[in-house]
Scaffold this active site. Structure first.
Site, mmCIF file in Angstrom:
data_model
loop_
_atom_site.group_PDB
_atom_site.id
_atom_site.type_symbol
_atom_site.label_atom_id
_atom_site.label_comp_id
_atom_site.label_asym_id
_atom_site.label_seq_id
_atom_site.Cartn_x
_atom_site.Cartn_y
_atom_site.Cartn_z
ATOM 1 N N HIS A 216 -3.202 -6.367 2.510
ATOM 2 C CA HIS A 216 -2.268 -7.252 3.198
ATOM 3 C C HIS A 216 -2.828 -8.651 3.429
ATOM 4 O O HIS A 216 -2.161 -9.498 4.024
ATOM 5 C CB HIS A 216 -1.855 -6.646 4.547
ATOM 6 C CG HIS A 216 -0.982 -5.451 4.414
ATOM 7 N ND1 HIS A 216 -0.578 -4.693 5.502
ATOM 8 C CD2 HIS A 216 -0.417 -4.878 3.325
ATOM 9 C CE1 HIS A 216 0.188 -3.701 5.079
ATOM 10 N NE2 HIS A 216 0.286 -3.793 3.767
ATOM 11 N N GLU B 171 -4.635 5.466 11.655
ATOM 12 C CA GLU B 171 -3.673 5.827 10.615
ATOM 13 C C GLU B 171 -4.395 5.894 9.272
ATOM 14 O O GLU B 171 -5.150 4.981 8.929
ATOM 15 C CB GLU B 171 -2.565 4.771 10.586
ATOM 16 C CG GLU B 171 -1.564 4.922 9.461
ATOM 17 C CD GLU B 171 -0.617 3.735 9.392
ATOM 18 O OE1 GLU B 171 -0.023 3.518 8.318
ATOM 19 O OE2 GLU B 171 -0.454 3.006 10.405
ATOM 20 N N GLU C 293 1.951 -9.329 6.824
ATOM 21 C CA GLU C 293 2.756 -8.861 7.948
ATOM 22 C C GLU C 293 2.659 -9.772 9.164
ATOM 23 O O GLU C 293 2.971 -9.372 10.284
ATOM 24 C CB GLU C 293 2.363 -7.423 8.296
ATOM 25 C CG GLU C 293 2.649 -6.483 7.122
ATOM 26 C CD GLU C 293 2.370 -5.027 7.433
ATOM 27 O OE1 GLU C 293 1.842 -4.737 8.524
ATOM 28 O OE2 GLU C 293 2.689 -4.177 6.583
ATOM 29 N N ASP D 274 -4.661 0.820 11.052
ATOM 30 C CA ASP D 274 -4.216 1.413 9.797
ATOM 31 C C ASP D 274 -5.334 1.193 8.794
ATOM 32 O O ASP D 274 -5.504 0.096 8.260
ATOM 33 C CB ASP D 274 -2.920 0.769 9.311
ATOM 34 C CG ASP D 274 -2.483 1.307 7.944
ATOM 35 O OD1 ASP D 274 -3.097 2.283 7.464
ATOM 36 O OD2 ASP D 274 -1.544 0.748 7.364
ATOM 37 N N SER E 1 0.869 -1.177 0.000
ATOM 38 C CA SER E 1 0.000 0.000 0.000
ATOM 39 C C SER E 1 0.906 1.227 0.000
ATOM 40 O O SER E 1 1.439 1.622 1.029
ATOM 41 C CB SER E 1 -0.892 -0.014 1.251
ATOM 42 O OG SER E 1 -1.589 1.189 1.388
ATOM 43 N N SER F 71 8.152 2.671 11.104
ATOM 44 C CA SER F 71 7.437 1.548 10.497
ATOM 45 C C SER F 71 8.265 0.762 9.497
ATOM 46 O O SER F 71 9.092 1.313 8.763
ATOM 47 C CB SER F 71 6.173 2.074 9.799
ATOM 48 O OG SER F 71 5.499 1.047 9.102
ATOM 49 N N HIS F 72 7.975 -0.527 9.456
ATOM 50 C CA HIS F 72 8.459 -1.450 8.444
ATOM 51 C C HIS F 72 7.628 -1.284 7.182
ATOM 52 O O HIS F 72 6.806 -0.380 7.062
ATOM 53 C CB HIS F 72 8.339 -2.887 8.964
ATOM 54 C CG HIS F 72 6.900 -3.289 9.196
ATOM 55 N ND1 HIS F 72 6.466 -4.597 9.226
ATOM 56 C CD2 HIS F 72 5.777 -2.555 9.408
ATOM 57 C CE1 HIS F 72 5.170 -4.642 9.447
ATOM 58 N NE2 HIS F 72 4.730 -3.413 9.555
ATOM 59 N N ARG F 73 7.772 -2.213 6.215
ATOM 60 C CA ARG F 73 6.890 -2.297 5.048
ATOM 61 C C ARG F 73 6.408 -3.732 4.911
ATOM 62 O O ARG F 73 6.978 -4.664 5.484
ATOM 63 C CB ARG F 73 7.604 -1.864 3.764
ATOM 64 C CG ARG F 73 8.173 -0.454 3.755
ATOM 65 C CD ARG F 73 7.164 0.627 4.093
ATOM 66 N NE ARG F 73 6.056 0.758 3.174
ATOM 67 C CZ ARG F 73 5.938 1.708 2.251
ATOM 68 N NH1 ARG F 73 6.901 2.616 2.095
ATOM 69 N NH2 ARG F 73 4.862 1.787 1.481
ATOM 70 N N SER F 74 5.361 -3.931 4.113
ATOM 71 C CA SER F 74 4.791 -5.270 3.979
ATOM 72 C C SER F 74 5.753 -6.238 3.292
ATOM 73 O O SER F 74 5.813 -7.420 3.625
ATOM 74 C CB SER F 74 3.471 -5.207 3.217
ATOM 75 O OG SER F 74 3.671 -4.690 1.921
ATOM 76 N N LYS G 162 8.796 6.186 7.600
ATOM 77 C CA LYS G 162 9.314 5.096 6.777
ATOM 78 C C LYS G 162 10.490 5.623 5.945
ATOM 79 O O LYS G 162 10.281 6.427 5.019
ATOM 80 C CB LYS G 162 8.232 4.563 5.841
ATOM 81 C CG LYS G 162 7.051 3.910 6.549
ATOM 82 C CD LYS G 162 5.967 3.528 5.554
ATOM 83 C CE LYS G 162 4.805 2.793 6.227
ATOM 84 N NZ LYS G 162 3.698 2.512 5.277
ATOM 85 N N ASP H 47 0.127 8.656 6.987
ATOM 86 C CA ASP H 47 1.104 7.800 6.298
ATOM 87 C C ASP H 47 1.086 8.145 4.812
ATOM 88 O O ASP H 47 1.943 8.877 4.325
ATOM 89 C CB ASP H 47 0.800 6.332 6.535
ATOM 90 C CG ASP H 47 1.811 5.410 5.850
ATOM 91 O OD1 ASP H 47 2.899 5.887 5.465
ATOM 92 O OD2 ASP H 47 1.524 4.207 5.686
ATOM 93 N N LYS I 74 6.096 -0.046 14.563
ATOM 94 C CA LYS I 74 5.258 -1.144 14.084
ATOM 95 C C LYS I 74 6.070 -1.962 13.090
ATOM 96 O O LYS I 74 6.638 -1.442 12.134
ATOM 97 C CB LYS I 74 3.939 -0.652 13.488
ATOM 98 C CG LYS I 74 3.991 0.202 12.258
ATOM 99 C CD LYS I 74 2.561 0.405 11.732
ATOM 100 C CE LYS I 74 2.551 0.946 10.327
ATOM 101 N NZ LYS I 74 1.209 0.941 9.715
ATOM 102 N N GLU J 203 -4.814 -2.908 8.807
ATOM 103 C CA GLU J 203 -4.063 -3.420 9.960
ATOM 104 C C GLU J 203 -4.846 -3.193 11.251
ATOM 105 O O GLU J 203 -5.280 -2.082 11.536
ATOM 106 C CB GLU J 203 -2.703 -2.723 10.084
ATOM 107 C CG GLU J 203 -1.775 -2.927 8.903
ATOM 108 C CD GLU J 203 -0.454 -2.195 9.073
ATOM 109 O OE1 GLU J 203 -0.113 -1.805 10.217
ATOM 110 O OE2 GLU J 203 0.243 -1.991 8.062
#
Length: 416
Positions: free
Chosen positions: A154, A281, A205, A240, A41, A366-369, A339, A314, A390, A163
């Protein structure tokens, strides 16, 4: 000091079985690498990720010749050269994945030269232009947001919200991780009992992807798991929404209805009233500024914003100084998702964090998927004293790598 001797690029796999980019920087201290994740996303205003093979070529043919001979401790200078080499506003020439891989690897090399843990080195860079009021907190106070139930892009179910996160509220990271794991396992038991084994398949995730269609059904299951684990009153929830993904022609295609921004706003107000929601988010589309403003002002008028709740951008803010300033000016949110690959360099990421801190906003690193086992963001979260991180569910190697790194960091910070 230690100069850059060479830089190599490599194509590697991420957690979605897609190609990603790794950079290796060789200095007098050794070889230091970094891998860049990829989002599913993606906000349309974030920095551009190019095809991995081309990004690697750019690292070796364009970036390396300009950086060889530079001191690895000159992070700002390195990043300025990378930005100038690309020359575009969104890193579309060289690719944010090429640029960030090199920037992160240089950051690791610089930490080695200074003989510092990466989080301390990041903090050192960050504090150069940060108010003196910045101080370390011991023990580590970065709250994990565990994405235990997946929807949207996701997962393969019919949930629109992307999320569903739990945010344990104890004082230590270790305890919050322990609680998160326990609730995650309780939710697994509940889903398997109610829906069968297919319901405990995992989304991108690491969260479960049960056959649900309604947001409240998902939240009720999470509340049941929290109660079964014995932690009622100690857990907050973050959502999210990723609303840009179901926004079309001025309406939100949400739960089999076409909703206006105002109708969606009222739905969120109901959630906040009935569940322990800590943050939302991207509750609206990245370009639906009016809906963002109406929502934020409605919460503020009822005093909700001041009562342990925040709205995070985001896709709206995409770790971008210009977008964040606009979001602040229009009074749309009071938190951001941070990010690094949305902006492209370590320096720009830290500049965004500084601006958010100046505004008094909450920061969620934050991470990513589509992620890798690179745990740079754990050190980033600790180094800037972020409020939250996260990194997905407490499962799957690429997610667990971030949480395990934070455990080690907390252990180091609590040493006498």
């Amino acid at each position: 000091m230690s100069k850059i001797k060479s830089i190599k690029g490599r194509v590697v796999l991420n957690s979605k079985g897609m190609w990603a980019v790794e950079a290796e920087v060789e200095s007098g201290q050794g070889i230091f690498s970094a891998q860049v994740p990829s989002g599913t996303s993606r906000g349309k205003y974030e920095a551009i990720e190019i095809e991995a093979k081309k990004a690697v070529e750019n690292i070796e043919k364009i970036i390396m010749p300009k950086l060889v001979g530079l001191e690895v401790t000159g992070q700002k200078k390195i990043d300025e050269i990378l930005i100038k080499l690309d020359g575009t506003e969104n890193k579309s020439k060289l690719g944010a994945n090429a640029i960030l891989a090199v920037s992160m690897a240089c950051c690791r090399a610089g930490a080695a030269v200074e003989n510092l843990p990466l989080y301390s080195y990041i903090s050192q860079i960050y504090m150069v232009e940060t108010p003196a009021s910045f101080t370390w907190v011991r023990p580590l106070q970065v709250f994990p947001c565990f994405n235990i139930l997946n929807g949207g892009l996701h997962a393969g179910n019919d949930l629109d919200i992307q999320e569903f996160m739990i945010v344990p509220q104890l004082e230590s990271f270790r305890e919050n991780l322990r609680i998160g794991v326990k609730i995650y396992q309780k939710l697994k038991e509940i889903l398997k009992t109610k829906f069968g084994s297919l319901a405990i398949n995992l989304g991108d995730e690491g969260g479960f992807a049960p056959p649900l269609t309604k947001t409240k059904e998902a939240l009720d299951l999470i509340m049941e798991a929290i109660k079964a684990a014995g932690y009622e009153g100690k857990i907050k929830i973050g959502l999210d929404v990723a609303a840009s993904e179901f926004f079309e022609e001025g309406k939100y295609n949400f739960e089999e209805e076409k909703k206006t921004g105002e109708e969606l706003l009222k739905f969120y107000q109901g959630l906040i009233k009935n569940y322990p929601i800590l943050f939302l988010e991207d509750p609206f589309s990245q370009d639906d500024w009016n809906a963002w403003q109406d929502f934020y002002n409605s919460l503020r008028s009822y005093g909700i914003i001041e009562k342990d709740f925040f709205v995070a951008g985001d896709d709206l803010t995409v770790t971008n100084l210009k977008r964040i300033r606009e979001a602040k000016r229009k009074e749309t949110c009071n938190g951001i998702i941070l990010k690094p690959n949305q902006t492209g360099t370590v320096t720009e990421t830290l500049q965004v964090a500084k601006l958010a801190k100046k505004f008094g906003w909450k920061i969620i690193v934050s991470h990513r998927s589509g992620d890798t086992c690179d745990n740079f963001i754990s050190d980033l979260a600790a180094g800037i004293k972020a409020d939250f991180i996260k990194a997905g569910a407490p499962a799957r190697g690429e997610r667990v790598a971030k949480y395990n790194r934070l455990l080690r960091i907390e252990g180091e910070l609590t040493l006498p």
